[in-house]
Scaffold this active site. Sequence first.
Site, PDB file in Angstrom:
ATOM      1  N   MET A  34       6.813 -13.759  10.562  1.00 36.84           N
ATOM      2  CA  MET A  34       7.048 -12.531   9.791  1.00 36.84           C
ATOM      3  C   MET A  34       6.462 -12.716   8.384  1.00 36.84           C
ATOM      4  SD  MET A  34      10.583 -10.888  11.084  1.00 36.84           S
ATOM      5  CE  MET A  34      11.686 -11.900  10.139  1.00 36.84           C
ATOM      6  N   ALA A  39       5.885 -24.318   4.679  1.00 38.85           N
ATOM      7  CA  ALA A  39       5.411 -25.501   5.416  1.00 38.85           C
ATOM      8  C   ALA A  39       5.914 -25.545   6.861  1.00 38.85           C
ATOM      9  CB  ALA A  39       5.823 -26.765   4.665  1.00 38.85           C
ATOM     10  N   GLY A  40       7.044 -24.888   7.124  1.00 41.23           N
ATOM     11  CA  GLY A  40       7.542 -24.836   8.507  1.00 41.23           C
ATOM     12  C   GLY A  40       6.564 -24.078   9.405  1.00 41.23           C
ATOM     13  N   HIS A  41       6.056 -22.931   8.920  1.00 44.84           N
ATOM     14  CA  HIS A  41       5.070 -22.179   9.707  1.00 44.84           C
ATOM     15  C   HIS A  41       3.780 -22.987   9.858  1.00 44.84           C
ATOM     16  CE1 HIS A  41       7.331 -18.724   7.694  1.00 44.84           C
ATOM     17  NE2 HIS A  41       7.503 -18.473   8.976  1.00 44.84           N
ATOM     18  N   ASP A 162      15.155 -21.764  14.634  1.00 44.77           N
ATOM     19  CA  ASP A 162      15.713 -20.628  15.383  1.00 44.77           C
ATOM     20  C   ASP A 162      15.849 -21.071  16.841  1.00 44.77           C
ATOM     21  OD1 ASP A 162      15.715 -18.486  13.289  1.00 44.77           O
ATOM     22  OD2 ASP A 162      13.625 -19.072  13.213  1.00 44.77           O
TER      23      ASP A 162
HETATM   24  O1  PAF Z   1      10.991 -16.318  14.046  1.00 45.27           O
HETATM   25  C1  PAF Z   1      10.474 -15.322  13.509  1.00 45.27           C
HETATM   26  O2  PAF Z   1       9.891 -15.381  12.416  1.00 45.27           O
HETATM   27  C2  PAF Z   1      10.565 -13.972  14.217  1.00 45.27           C
HETATM   28  O3  PAF Z   1      11.779 -13.822  14.849  1.00 45.27           O
HETATM   29  C3  PAF Z   1       9.390 -13.732  15.186  1.00 45.27           C
HETATM   30  C4  PAF Z   1       9.411 -14.706  16.338  1.00 45.27           C
HETATM   31  C5  PAF Z   1       8.082 -13.833  14.440  1.00 45.27           C
HETATM   32  C6  PAF Z   1       9.489 -12.318  15.773  1.00 45.27           C
HETATM   33  O4  PAF Z   1       9.423 -11.350  14.787  1.00 45.27           O
END
Ligand code: PAF
Length: 299
Positions: A34, A39-41, A162
Amino acid sequence: MAEKALIEKQIHGLREQVAAWKQAGLRIGLVPTMGAIHAGHLALVERARAHGCKVGGKVGNKVVASVFVNPKQFGPNEDFAAYPRQLDTDARLLSEAGCDLIYAPQTNSIYPPGFATTVAVSGLTDVLCGASRPGHFAGVTTIVAKLFNQCQPDFAVFGEKDYQQLLVIRQMVRDLDMPVEILAHPIIREPDGLALSSRNTYLSDEQRQTAPRLYATLEEMAAALRAGQAPQAVFAQARKALQQAGFRIDYLELRDPETLQDRLTDAPRLQQPARIFAAAFLGATRLIDNLAVSPASPS
Ligand code: PAF
């Protein structure tokens, strides 16, 4: 300097590029985000780059990251409006991490007028964040199903922060025979233990000082459970400690790592591997975290 990732805002541009790469024999990895990239992404992007690397170091895949703040996964009183939006910065960070294409669609091209479909997983979504945030996971599975259809990746990477989302997506992919391999990446943490999250930027200086207590408490709980202390007592003590530190607890639970069944029994000690799940507020900011825990192996 890192090559700049392509930016596509329309599904046909995304599809043309992905088709060309597939035609050239490359595999496509998707990292759904989103935005508000941290750094996690970037670790997810690196994982996607490395996955399927051919022997000899030649990269045999292309990485697509989607950036879309999905309104359907926010409740009416949640932070959809406040959620950070910073596509230029995100594009730079994602490019530097080796992302090849950024898919940043507009809301009306994802949910055009008349959009009427929901993809929902039952069971796994009844507990934890599913219980606290009604409709949240249906929003997540609907957008992830759409992104999979639009991008048609060979694999996709999700973070274990998550963890429940990861299980829910795996269930959806299994149930609907989606041809996408789901990869999990461990939680990336600040040096003081706080799990990275785009929402950490909401914390005041004082709250930021307190925030690492959440993970520290999970670690203390895991150690106590491993040492053979009674789960109920460990959880009661941890709840008290978190409240004293200033957290308002949403949930603190012990659950099965696959089925999410409740494992917090009256048993005198932990019987089988489990996972501790926590969600707690500091002011208006909701933090989540989780940690695997195993009983001590018999000596
Ligand atoms: O984990 C997230 O950032 C969101 O839930 C995702 C998987 C991008 C869906 O909008």
